[in-house]
Design an enzyme around this catalytic site. Sequence first.
Site, mmCIF file in Angstrom:
data_model
loop_
_atom_site.group_PDB
_atom_site.id
_atom_site.type_symbol
_atom_site.label_atom_id
_atom_site.label_comp_id
_atom_site.label_asym_id
_atom_site.label_seq_id
_atom_site.Cartn_x
_atom_site.Cartn_y
_atom_site.Cartn_z
ATOM 1 N N GLU A 181 -0.776 1.967 3.271
ATOM 2 C CA GLU A 181 -1.988 2.587 3.879
ATOM 3 C C GLU A 181 -1.826 3.324 5.335
ATOM 4 O OE1 GLU A 181 -2.245 -0.214 2.047
ATOM 5 O OE2 GLU A 181 -3.559 0.092 0.476
ATOM 6 N N HIS B 271 -11.401 -9.597 -0.009
ATOM 7 C CA HIS B 271 -11.558 -8.484 -1.020
ATOM 8 C C HIS B 271 -13.103 -8.088 -1.028
ATOM 9 C CE1 HIS B 271 -7.355 -9.610 -2.017
ATOM 10 N NE2 HIS B 271 -7.354 -8.130 -2.470
#
Lengths: 398, 376
Positions: free
Chosen positions: B99, B168
């Site tokens: 990322e 998450h």
Amino acid sequence: MALSRAASSTPHANLLKPLAAAISSSSSFFRRSISTDTTPITVETSVPFTAHRCEAPSRTVETTGQELVGFFRLMALMRRAEIAADSLYKAKLIRGFCHLYDGQEAVAIGMEAAITKKDCIITAYRDHCTFLGRGGTLLEVFSELMGRQAGCSKGKGGSMHFYRKEAGFYGGHGIVGAQIPLGVGLAFAQKYNKDESVSFALYGDGAANQGQLFEALNMAALWDLPAILVCENNHYGMGTAEWRAAKSPSYYKRGDYVPGLKVDGMDALAVKQACKFAKEHALKNGPIILEMDTYRYHGHSMSDPGSTYRTRDEISGVRQERDPIERIRKLLLSLDLATEKELKDIEKEVRKEVDEAIAQAKESPMPDPSELFTNVYVKGYGVESFGPDRKEVRAVLP
Amino acid sequence: MFGVVRQKVSAGGSPLTILGQTLPFLRAVASPLRSYSSAAKEMTVRDALNSALDEEMSADPRVFLMGEEVGEYQGAYKISKGLLDKYGPDRVLDTPITEAGFTGIGVGAAYHGLKPVVEFMTFNFSMQAIDHIINSAAKSNYMSAGQLSVPIVFRGPNGAAAGVGAQHSQCYAAWYASCPGLKVLAPYSSEDARGLLKAAIRDPDPVVFLENELLYGESFPVSAEVLDSSFCLPIGKAKIEKEGKDVTITAFSKMVGLALQAADILAKEGINAEVINLRSIRPLDRATINASVRKTNRLVTVEEGFPQHGIGAEICTSVVEESFGYLDAPVERIAGADVPMPYAANLERTAVPQVEDIVRAAKRACYRSMPMAAAA
């Protein structure tokens, strides 16, 4: 060093142009009999290149009298500007961070000589000279450092945030290592647009251990991007010597599957040769790493004396043996392309230019208070923004 | 084997949503009787996003998509289905799981004039790249006094899914919306998804586009206007999903559905709630919110994220600052529980706002009494 030369100089009209013109091979520069010679000269680099996964370019570099004089002038200007910035900082006219480049000038100069303004450069916070190399003016430099309207970022950026997009200079970044993926992104856009140009992402030996470097390099290699990563290895990441920060300080090899070249970063001609080689490579074969072996005379920044983690002998030793400006001076003198006096005159001229720019920059006003709220967005949709006391200070963002 | 994986995933949504299908209480239900223009066509949020991406990529060759699994996998949640085939690997890029690297590359491409759409598989992973979102993207136009604009969109699912646990499930609306230089959008319906994504891609500034995984499969009616390729929603304007006069309920993303359900329940008890779908978290439509509270005199803010320093905190303060005299009751906030998201289904249920929480807060704001006007 081995060398060869040809014909004598020819007189040209004296043109007072911004320093960018000084290194452009198509403009003329002249002061009495100083060389404006464009006949090719070949010079050998101080040391051969060391290659990783590629064949090193030749040690023999093509140049001209005009180019060498241009190098001298622009490096002298950069040197003088950084020393002047030191004084301005001590006089408290420059605030916050100020990272000086003196000692490393050959990297900026050599790189410019090998590329065009369509090629992009992005670097970290030691950006004043890189900005000058891309055509920035002394007035913009000193005004920005002092936070004035005439600054290249209108006083809103400061020392670490110089930009010149029209000349392919994308900053000026304060976060160590961030400029590397950004530079690979520039290369991505160049390839996307089929530009046939390349991007140079400069970083230091400190940033060379950043994870995002390897992430970006992996993608550059996967996608064959015309990205050139340039490690300006001045051997100290702030106060930490390279051997204390990197298990492997052979930064040109750290790309592993990506080719690399180690270059004497104090030799402007070696830098030029390496960047020329790298550009050709990147356009055909994707990313390459250049490690410039260079040195900074100042500490990491103005708040670092630079002598607690290295000896004064080391610093003066490099200045004696490897100073980039002295190297060009000796070359010009030995090739009879300029006299001692002519070079001294250039230095005087350059000093005057710097002093004048500083005086002019001091006249530039500080930004208007309304500038607090400008450029937050390109398109603000008339939204409100607030000062510390929102009932007192509000603004509409255009 | 590749073909089998594809089939399995496209049939039931990603593995992450399998639990979602067995936990109906967490799924928002859109009422087709709300204030949409009369429409025969329905569209899922997923298709809305896909069509918006498709149309914007078609209209502007500078737009490209990058992220994990966006290409050959057709998108982790199938949002980018078909785009690789249509636009090719130069414009739909599968990235490695890096990322920080690919976000930086996207921002650099935007500096140079391209229009990247960077997908985060979930916004939880955006934390690995947050330096580039804030320091490289959001602040650049300001620091460069306008030289470096960053026309980039960061998009992906945000907030809780179902049963995916603490790492998450976080909602990032408050974090990103506090940063000047960013725009933050949060669609609810398919109309929102299409209009706001198109606006985001066309916008010259960095936009954080917060989707919701549990809404991807939801269908909403869409008018011909919404389906037109020039359709665009304004950034910075909230939508009044349901008009009312007794209490203002603000919400965004999935919580809008819950707020509408709460409004139905409240109506049966004589409380006529006004539900505002924020659509835009930054800029925040303070004007619409304050005008509504000046009408209803009561406020309940609803969000899925952590309560401290959240979106509700900003909205409540804005109303107290601008419309204090109009408030007839203290402002109320409904938010996710102030804990990391637990896994066990019963605990998870108590960590995320439920319809009854919103109803209870609205009643508290109304002092459990029925305003006279509501009986009419």
